[in-house]
Design a protein around this motif. Sequence first.
Motif, PDB file in Angstrom:
ATOM      1  N   VAL A 177      32.190  40.961  42.621  1.00 20.08           N
ATOM      2  CA  VAL A 177      32.710  40.118  41.554  1.00 20.08           C
ATOM      3  C   VAL A 177      34.189  39.920  41.820  1.00 20.08           C
ATOM      4  O   VAL A 177      34.899  40.855  42.178  1.00 20.08           O
ATOM      5  CB  VAL A 177      32.468  40.750  40.162  1.00 20.08           C
ATOM      6  N   VAL A 230      30.983  35.531  40.819  1.00 20.21           N
ATOM      7  CA  VAL A 230      30.124  36.620  41.289  1.00 20.21           C
ATOM      8  C   VAL A 230      29.383  36.136  42.524  1.00 20.21           C
ATOM      9  O   VAL A 230      28.764  35.061  42.522  1.00 20.21           O
ATOM     10  CB  VAL A 230      29.132  37.073  40.196  1.00 20.21           C
ATOM     11  N   SER A 278      35.259  35.041  36.045  1.00 18.97           N
ATOM     12  CA  SER A 278      34.960  35.757  37.289  1.00 18.97           C
ATOM     13  C   SER A 278      34.034  34.881  38.118  1.00 18.97           C
ATOM     14  O   SER A 278      33.293  34.057  37.585  1.00 18.97           O
ATOM     15  CB  SER A 278      34.277  37.105  37.033  1.00 18.97           C
ATOM     16  N   ALA A 334      24.514  37.945  37.328  1.00 14.12           N
ATOM     17  CA  ALA A 334      25.952  37.655  37.211  1.00 14.12           C
ATOM     18  C   ALA A 334      26.472  38.076  35.841  1.00 14.12           C
ATOM     19  O   ALA A 334      27.547  38.684  35.723  1.00 14.12           O
ATOM     20  CB  ALA A 334      26.211  36.174  37.451  1.00 14.12           C
ATOM     21  N   GLU A 345      27.161  31.789  45.322  1.00  8.75           N
ATOM     22  CA  GLU A 345      28.177  32.205  44.363  1.00  8.75           C
ATOM     23  C   GLU A 345      27.976  31.473  43.037  1.00  8.75           C
ATOM     24  O   GLU A 345      27.489  30.344  43.005  1.00  8.75           O
ATOM     25  CB  GLU A 345      29.576  31.897  44.911  1.00  8.75           C
ATOM     26  N   ILE A 399      23.524  41.679  44.951  1.00  9.73           N
ATOM     27  CA  ILE A 399      24.893  41.379  44.550  1.00  9.73           C
ATOM     28  C   ILE A 399      25.861  41.856  45.631  1.00  9.73           C
ATOM     29  O   ILE A 399      25.683  42.931  46.221  1.00  9.73           O
ATOM     30  CB  ILE A 399      25.236  42.008  43.182  1.00  9.73           C
ATOM     31  N   ALA A 406      26.617  41.895  35.727  1.00 11.68           N
ATOM     32  CA  ALA A 406      27.743  42.412  36.504  1.00 11.68           C
ATOM     33  C   ALA A 406      29.051  42.234  35.736  1.00 11.68           C
ATOM     34  O   ALA A 406      29.901  43.139  35.693  1.00 11.68           O
ATOM     35  CB  ALA A 406      27.821  41.706  37.851  1.00 11.68           C
ATOM     36  N   PHE A 407      29.228  41.072  35.125  1.00  4.85           N
ATOM     37  CA  PHE A 407      30.421  40.762  34.343  1.00  4.85           C
ATOM     38  C   PHE A 407      30.555  41.730  33.165  1.00  4.85           C
ATOM     39  O   PHE A 407      31.640  42.255  32.889  1.00  4.85           O
ATOM     40  CB  PHE A 407      30.324  39.318  33.864  1.00  4.85           C
TER      41      PHE A 407
END
Length: 381
Positions: free
Chosen positions: A329, A313, A311, A298, A243, A326, A301-302
């Motif tokens: 999130v 992830v 966040s 990450a 993470e 992944i 994705a954000f």
Amino acid sequence: MKDKIRLGIIYGGKTSEHEVSLSTALSIMKAVDLDKYEVQPIYVQMDGTWVKGETITKELPGNVHSLRLGVQHSASPSQSKAEEKTALLEKNQPRSGKPANVMSINQEVDVIFPVIHGPNGEDGTVQGMLELAGIPYVGTGVMASAVGMDKWMMKNVFAQAGLEQVQYVGFLRSQIERNVEQVMDQIEEKLGYPCFVKPANMGSSVGISKAKDRDELKEALAIAGKFDRRIIVEEFIKAREVEIGVLGNEEIITSAIGEVIAAKEFYDYEAKYKGGGTELQIPAMLPDGVKERIEEMAKLAFQAIDGSGLSRVDFFYDETNDRVVINEVNTMPGFTPFSMYPMLFAEAGIPYEELIDRLVQLGLERFEEKQKNIVAAEELD
């Protein structure tokens, strides 16, 4: 002397993660810089009633273990930690506090830190109310919160962004109720065993089961269906769970990477919040190239969900195939000093108290940025 920032903290909520929210709120209230902020506790009871406690302007006692709207009940020295935890999470009504007029909160606070985890808080509902009331707040906006909460929709967004993820299928609860045998046939054909069954809209691993055969699958579908009308089923891959934290608005930074070493078969609610031998390795021991891939994925994705503020992830790292996948999130991760997100940033050099301050400032900055938007045609003149 400049006036203090009036910081409202909304916590509790009509959610299965009510207890987690209480712990988060208490931690923030005890850590916030009271030379800079005055804190307004706003507690959402399990029945949905909103009530306010006394404004906090001085440091809370170190042995505070029960917090309802700023009501402190001191523990006797002989109380064990287990008793203190039980007292903190007890469902008694507050001894003081008054009903909160939700839509007039903007007259009483400058910014809100919403720490309701799970549905009816983390899913964009509270964020939408704050947008309507014109109140700056910490964390992701309405859309990002909703997408981040809904695992099914999240996976669609990740796919569009080109992020690698495990195979999955989604079903409505009504489909399962009509013909569970047909649903299980589809799952077996596409994913096989073992597989994970999850309610689409739920956090903290609530309602998640690992199914190893058809009987367990049927039970897992029934369990997930108790929490949501939309259910997803994912393939199992043998991998390490890692993470990473993300912090920022348009300019974002990432934290150190941590690894979850679960004592049980997977990192469920019991393991996250009630111990059970689960270990957190911070920083995770990973090759440099893998760390860089996780950091970039990450951020992507954000940005894909239009995240802001914070966040966490979560990823799977398949060492055998050198594959980073992944998982999800989390737009409002656990936020006590001993939760993964704050610990990851502490490892990166941002202590808990500073992290709180940065998040509040990011919320205020995001609000100011949004004020630049034209909202009416006449403003073009």
